[in-house]
Scaffold this motif. Sequence first.
Motif, PDB file in Angstrom:
ATOM      1  N   THR A  81       0.866  -0.961  -0.065  1.00  0.00           N
ATOM      2  CA  THR A  81       0.075  -0.011   0.485  1.00  0.00           C
ATOM      3  C   THR A  81       0.938   1.022  -0.026  1.00  0.00           C
ATOM      4  O   THR A  81       0.326   2.737  -0.890  1.00  0.00           O
ATOM      5  CB  THR A  81      -0.381  -0.112   1.268  1.00  0.00           C
ATOM      6  OG1 THR A  81      -1.955  -1.254   0.843  1.00  0.00           O
ATOM      7  CG2 THR A  81      -1.842   1.118   1.067  1.00  0.00           C
ATOM      8  N   THR A  85       0.520   4.100  -3.620  1.00  0.00           N
ATOM      9  CA  THR A  85      -0.122   4.830  -2.905  1.00  0.00           C
ATOM     10  C   THR A  85       0.910   6.447  -2.909  1.00  0.00           C
ATOM     11  O   THR A  85       0.910   7.308  -3.756  1.00  0.00           O
ATOM     12  CB  THR A  85       0.246   5.019  -0.776  1.00  0.00           C
ATOM     13  OG1 THR A  85      -0.842   4.487  -0.815  1.00  0.00           O
ATOM     14  CG2 THR A  85      -0.065   6.768  -0.949  1.00  0.00           C
ATOM     15  N   TRP A 212      -4.785   4.680  -0.192  1.00  0.00           N
ATOM     16  CA  TRP A 212      -4.652   3.890   0.682  1.00  0.00           C
ATOM     17  C   TRP A 212      -5.837   3.454   0.889  1.00  0.00           C
ATOM     18  O   TRP A 212      -5.790   2.131   1.663  1.00  0.00           O
ATOM     19  CB  TRP A 212      -4.039   5.058   1.765  1.00  0.00           C
ATOM     20  CG  TRP A 212      -3.765   4.489   3.035  1.00  0.00           C
ATOM     21  CD1 TRP A 212      -4.667   4.224   4.351  1.00  0.00           C
ATOM     22  CD2 TRP A 212      -2.845   4.486   3.753  1.00  0.00           C
ATOM     23  NE1 TRP A 212      -3.628   3.713   5.206  1.00  0.00           N
ATOM     24  CE2 TRP A 212      -2.574   3.690   4.969  1.00  0.00           C
ATOM     25  CE3 TRP A 212      -1.283   3.926   3.041  1.00  0.00           C
ATOM     26  CZ2 TRP A 212      -1.601   3.200   5.436  1.00  0.00           C
ATOM     27  CZ3 TRP A 212       0.090   3.588   3.842  1.00  0.00           C
ATOM     28  CH2 TRP A 212      -0.327   2.683   4.676  1.00  0.00           C
ATOM     29  N   SER A 272      -5.692   0.979   9.759  1.00  0.00           N
ATOM     30  CA  SER A 272      -5.592   1.868   8.776  1.00  0.00           C
ATOM     31  C   SER A 272      -6.072   3.015   8.540  1.00  0.00           C
ATOM     32  O   SER A 272      -5.271   3.615   7.671  1.00  0.00           O
ATOM     33  CB  SER A 272      -6.976   0.981   8.212  1.00  0.00           C
ATOM     34  OG  SER A 272      -8.579   1.301   8.471  1.00  0.00           O
TER      35      SER A 272
END
Length: 298
Positions: A81, A85, A212, A272
């Motif tokens: 991620t 990102t 994200w 997260s």
Amino acid sequence: MFKKLRTKSKSDLIFDIFNAIILGVITLLVLYPLYFIVIASFSDPDAINTGQVIFFPKGFNTLGYQKIFEDTKIWRSYGNTIFYTLFGTGINIVLTMLFAYPLSRKDFSCRKLFTFFMMFTMYFQGGLMPTYILMQKMGLYDTPWVMVLLPAINVFNVIIAKTNIQNNIPDELYEAAIIDGCNHFQFFGKIIMPLSKSIIAVLVLYYGVAHWNEFMNGLVYLRDEGLYPLQLVLRGILVQNQASADMMADIESMMEQQKAAELIKYGLIIVSALPVLIIYPFLQKYFAKGVMVGAVKG
């Protein structure tokens, strides 16, 4: 000349007090759910289910975080991620600004044509199956590049960037640069980009948060679990724990599994969302300015 100091009238004072109370209540209503998730992630599930957790955690418990981080897939997905990102946002910014700049030039002959095609895609799209076939034909299916190239440009963000350039970069500046021997690429790199820091910060926030939080593209176009983004792995962990609890024959084991799933649910939200919550305050001052400048005079 000395200006007389003006004291607030009674009506202004009442308005300020009333306004402060209303905004304070709204702020609490917005912040409390996030605060509750934090304290619930460290509380005993029984205390949460019985409504004992209101302002402070009850029965300090880190089981949810332990179960989340003992899975090595979490760390691999975090790396994925971060790559999606950072690399994806970089591509987004470059392509968006490169697309927005010519559309902002009134002397660009195809400006209206490209604007029409750009706006057309906001209302009419090919759909999931044609896009799926296209990704396979282009060799992007089940590769990390599908996560960064598929959402490379957002039309709404292009419009914001175009409007920002039109409102902030005067034509006289372009004419002066041309007289000094500057071409379009030099003008874009040395003038447009440095003077567009506020809108770039807004675009970084928009694109970064989108990357994200992305899991749908990973769910559709990725089969290799080693390429999964964070949100997809976290979703899988939560679904797996809930499914395991539903299939348990032993009532006691099922109850324990459900408690663990409850803690995991709150822990997943914190894990997260934490990076975005940390980064946002540093971009917030640019966010309001960039959005307001980009929103004036469509």
